[in-house]
Design an enzyme around this catalytic site. Structure first.
Site, PDB file in Angstrom:
ATOM      1  N   ASP A 281       0.822  -1.207   0.000  1.00  0.00           N
ATOM      2  CA  ASP A 281       0.000   0.000   0.000  1.00  0.00           C
ATOM      3  C   ASP A 281       0.856   1.258   0.000  1.00  0.00           C
ATOM      4  O   ASP A 281       2.048   1.233   0.311  1.00  0.00           O
ATOM      5  CB  ASP A 281      -0.928   0.015   1.214  1.00  0.00           C
TER       6      ASP A 281
ATOM      7  N   GLU B  46       0.008  -1.261   5.590  1.00  0.00           N
ATOM      8  CA  GLU B  46       1.024  -0.835   6.557  1.00  0.00           C
ATOM      9  C   GLU B  46       0.874   0.629   6.902  1.00  0.00           C
ATOM     10  O   GLU B  46       1.079   1.030   8.060  1.00  0.00           O
ATOM     11  CB  GLU B  46       2.429  -1.106   5.981  1.00  0.00           C
TER      12      GLU B  46
END
Length: 418
Positions: free
Chosen positions: A88, A183
């Site tokens: 991400d 994350e």
């Protein structure tokens, strides 16, 4: 001394450019995991590429996590080493329609980004550029972030895997690849099964610059401040309306400026309000709490509850709730349990003639939570700079150096004992 095989720099660049074009922006409170479909798309691409390399067990689970194994090519019972990067990108700047710009033979000076002339990568703000004359720099067009955090890490780990497969003369133990989701919003390892990962040590490739080993991180919590007022038509609001937005403004104004990220540095912690939404009836503020000393987070939370009570007194009838959730903890203590995690990383740099710098980062990685759960996980530099920003950039040569360092690192762990 044997000359190390050189990692394919152009193929590394091609990987990186391919990955950053996929929008993997994390979405807070999305109600699904992973929080954005692009993370699943990128994960599928990585699995396809790994399988094309011959990595038979490469897979993506129902949570979007990618796991793969590069089997050992030695007979010794060496520790299994994992390398981690996250799929991400930060929600602070959009990652949609990334248009990477490749500047070869960087001539020096400020870099004006073509999609928005107001976005300038300035030497004054990025002094490390002065040492990168002639290097290959990758930027965005100035309208999005780049995604070097952490697609630079993904590209380096993927290229490392290809490189080791192409060079069987490089000794290595069992290497595990772990690519995580979300994350950036604190949920990177929520669904990581450490028994399934089966590694004795791990490294996150999620660091800035080159030659840096992050051995300490912030401890972190998230506070959500919810202000509940009373809405009514403004024509009849006298003595009846309680405006949650006005109260939120007072709450924000009361936060101490000397504890803001823009006024703190080095080992000072901070309180950072980064998002607010709502209206007259209800408003909410999201605030991140950060400090190297975990105990200090409780003091920060106490300050927020004190300010909440003060704002309630200023707005009779208003209710303010402060909810604090744990995010991650300083990894320094956990690393002491396996000193080879840092020691061999330092030796790997030395093999390349690089003096490693040990740093304490004013942030966190998946490694913070992995270390807390018992898997020692330092963070390694991978060429990222000015992340989370339209002025984000990476240096290809620094990415290549990170990959070369990993080649040395797996050889050192191959000679180690469990």
């Amino acid at each position: 001394m044997k000359v190390p095989s050189v990692m394919n720099r152009e193929r590394l660049l091609e990987r990186f450019l391919r990955y950053v074009r996929i929008d993997t922006t994390a979405v807070e409170d999305a109600g699904v995991y992973p929080s954005s479909p692009g993370q699943l798309e990128l994960g599928r691409l990585l699995v396809d590429e790994l399988q094309a390399m011959g990595i038979q067990d490469a897979s993506q689970d129902e949570h979007g996590i990618v796991l793969a194994t590069l089997p050992e090519n030695i007979e010794a019972d060496a520790p299994a080493v994992a390398f981690n990067a996250h799929l991400d990108t930060s929600p602070e700047t959009t990652g949609k329609n990334v248009q990477p710009q490749v500047i070869r033979n960087y001539p020096g000076g400020d870099i004006v980004l073509p999609g928005n002339a107001e976005q300038v990568i300035r030497i004054s703000e990025n002094p490390e550029l002065a040492d990168l004359i002639g290097a290959t720099i990758v930027t965005t067009d100035g309208t999005t972030l780049l995604g070097g955090d952490d697609k630079a890490g993904l590209a380096v780990i993927m290229e490392l895997t290809q490189h080791l497969l192409e060079h069987p003369e490089i000794s290595h133990g069992r290497v595990r690849l772990l690519f995580t989701c979300d994350e950036e919003i604190g949920h990177g390892v929520d669904h990581v099964d450490l028994e399934k990962l089966a590694a004795q040590v791990c490294y996150t490739l999620d660091g800035s610059g080159a030659g840096v080993i992050d051995v300490e991180t912030f401890s972190a919590d998230l506070a959500v401040v919810t202000l509940r007022g009373v809405n009514i038509h403004p024509a009849i609001a006298h003595g009846r309306m309680i405006n949650a937005l006005r109260a939120a403004g007072e709450f924000l104004a009361a936060l101490p400026r000397e504890q803001a990220p823009e006024t703190t540095s080095e080992r000072q912690g901070f309180l950072h309000p980064y998002a607010m939404e709502g209206g007259v009836e209800q408003a909410s503020i999201r605030i991140i709490l950060r400090d190297f000393k975990t105990a200090a987070l409780a003091e920060q939370a106490k300050l927020l509850t004190t300010l909440a009570a003060q704002v309630e007194k200023s707005f009779p009838g208003l209710r303010v709730d402060v909810e604090v959730t744990k995010q991650y903890r300083n990894l320094v203590e956990g690393l002491r349990l396996e000193p080879r995690a840092v020691g061999l990383a330092e030796q790997a740099h030395q093999r390349l003639g690089v003096v490693a710098q040990f740093t304490s980062i004013r942030g966190g990685t998946d490694g913070s939570q992995l270390t807390e759960r018992g898997l020692p996980t330092p963070n390694l530099a991978v060429g990222q700079h000015c992340f989370h920003s339209p002025r984000e950039w990476v240096c290809l040569e620094e990415m290549q150096q990170a990959g070369q360092m990993l080649v040395e690192l797996v050889q050192l762990w191959a000679a180690a004992k469990r």
